[in-house]
Design an enzyme around this catalytic site. Structure first.
Site, PDB file in Angstrom:
ATOM      1  N   HIS A  70      -4.571   1.606   7.397  1.00  0.00           N
ATOM      2  CA  HIS A  70      -3.221   2.188   7.507  1.00  0.00           C
ATOM      3  C   HIS A  70      -3.038   3.305   6.465  1.00  0.00           C
ATOM      4  CE1 HIS A  70       1.361   1.544   7.828  1.00  0.00           C
ATOM      5  NE2 HIS A  70       1.227   2.314   6.775  1.00  0.00           N
ATOM      6  N   GLU A  71      -3.506   3.048   5.237  1.00  0.00           N
ATOM      7  CA  GLU A  71      -3.324   4.050   4.163  1.00  0.00           C
ATOM      8  C   GLU A  71      -4.240   5.255   4.356  1.00  0.00           C
ATOM      9  OE1 GLU A  71      -0.730   3.723   2.528  1.00  0.00           O
ATOM     10  OE2 GLU A  71      -0.389   1.616   2.994  1.00  0.00           O
ATOM     11  N   GLY A 122       0.835  -1.196   0.000  1.00  0.00           N
ATOM     12  CA  GLY A 122       0.000   0.000   0.000  1.00  0.00           C
ATOM     13  C   GLY A 122       0.871   1.247   0.000  1.00  0.00           C
ATOM     14  N   CYS A 146       5.838   0.115   7.221  1.00  0.00           N
ATOM     15  CA  CYS A 146       5.466   1.266   6.405  1.00  0.00           C
ATOM     16  C   CYS A 146       6.652   1.625   5.526  1.00  0.00           C
ATOM     17  CB  CYS A 146       5.108   2.437   7.317  1.00  0.00           C
ATOM     18  SG  CYS A 146       4.626   3.919   6.419  1.00  0.00           S
ATOM     19  N   LEU A 147       6.385   1.921   4.256  1.00  0.00           N
ATOM     20  CA  LEU A 147       7.480   2.272   3.344  1.00  0.00           C
ATOM     21  C   LEU A 147       8.165   3.576   3.766  1.00  0.00           C
ATOM     22  CD1 LEU A 147       5.910   1.328  -0.122  1.00  0.00           C
ATOM     23  CD2 LEU A 147       7.579   0.029   1.232  1.00  0.00           C
ATOM     24  N   GLN A 160       2.931  10.139   0.986  1.00  0.00           N
ATOM     25  CA  GLN A 160       4.234   9.469   1.086  1.00  0.00           C
ATOM     26  C   GLN A 160       5.141   9.785  -0.103  1.00  0.00           C
ATOM     27  OE1 GLN A 160       2.314   5.449   2.024  1.00  0.00           O
ATOM     28  NE2 GLN A 160       4.250   5.322   3.134  1.00  0.00           N
ATOM     29  N   HIS A 185      -2.729   7.637   6.645  1.00  0.00           N
ATOM     30  CA  HIS A 185      -1.737   8.520   6.017  1.00  0.00           C
ATOM     31  C   HIS A 185      -2.400   9.789   5.475  1.00  0.00           C
ATOM     32  CE1 HIS A 185       2.139   6.542   6.027  1.00  0.00           C
ATOM     33  NE2 HIS A 185       1.639   5.407   5.583  1.00  0.00           N
TER      34      HIS A 185
END
Ligand SMILES: [Zn+2]
Length: 173
Positions: free
Chosen positions: A137-138, A46, A95-96, A51, A141
């Protein structure tokens, strides 16, 4: 399509509430394509627009993990959680934007989400298991919230210190 740079925490751009998308323009289509490519390349399941430094309510995800299964790239624009289950689920999240740090986060096990697709139409779907965790989670963000904001202050500070050190090392390299 092009790869975009992924911002690493701590970064003020990861703490902002993202703006809604109006019309589905070529810019938005290009952003979604780039985000999918960047997510698969990372690799991740994701990615949210903030991000990659774009403060708009766009996220992409693909939680298909089975070997040989067809991918399911999804683009969710202006997503909203319209229902969440009382039952909870705990997953070890990463997380990226917080590379190589993982921690258990408890969230509703199932959620119903409404969003606008690249087709300009409104969609609605119920997600469970990893998909439910990922979409929550996304969406976090898009509201300037990271998974570490769900942890204790102590754990959050520990991870943040590691990220500051990582960024310093990267800047020197
Ligand atoms: Zn993330």
């Amino acid at each position: 399509m092009a790869l975009r740079d992924i911002l690493i925490h701590p970064d003020p751009r990861l703490k902002k509430v993202a703006d809604p998308v109006g019309d589905i323009t070529d810019d938005i289509r290009r952003l979604a394509d780039d985000m999918l490519e960047t997510m698969y390349d990372a690799p991740g399941i994701g990615l949210a627009a903030p991000q990659v430094g774009v403060n708009r309510r766009v996220l992409v995800m693909d939680c298909v993990k089975e070997e040989g299964a067809a991918p399911r790239p999804m683009v969710l624009i202006n997503p909203e959680i319209t229902w969440e289950s009382e039952a909870l689920n705990t997953y070890e999240e990463g997380c990226l934007s917080i590379p190589e740090q993982y921690a258990d986060v408890t969230r509703p096990a199932e959620v119903e989400v409404a969003w606008t697709g690249l087709d300009g139409k409104r969609h609605q779907e119920r997600f469970d298991k990893l998909w439910a965790t990922c979409v929550q989670h996304e969406i976090d963000h898009l509201n300037g919230t990271l998974f570490i904001d769900h942890l204790t202050a102590l754990k959050r500070q520990l991870i943040t210190r590691k990220m500051v050190k990582l960024k310093r090392e990267k800047a020197r390299a």
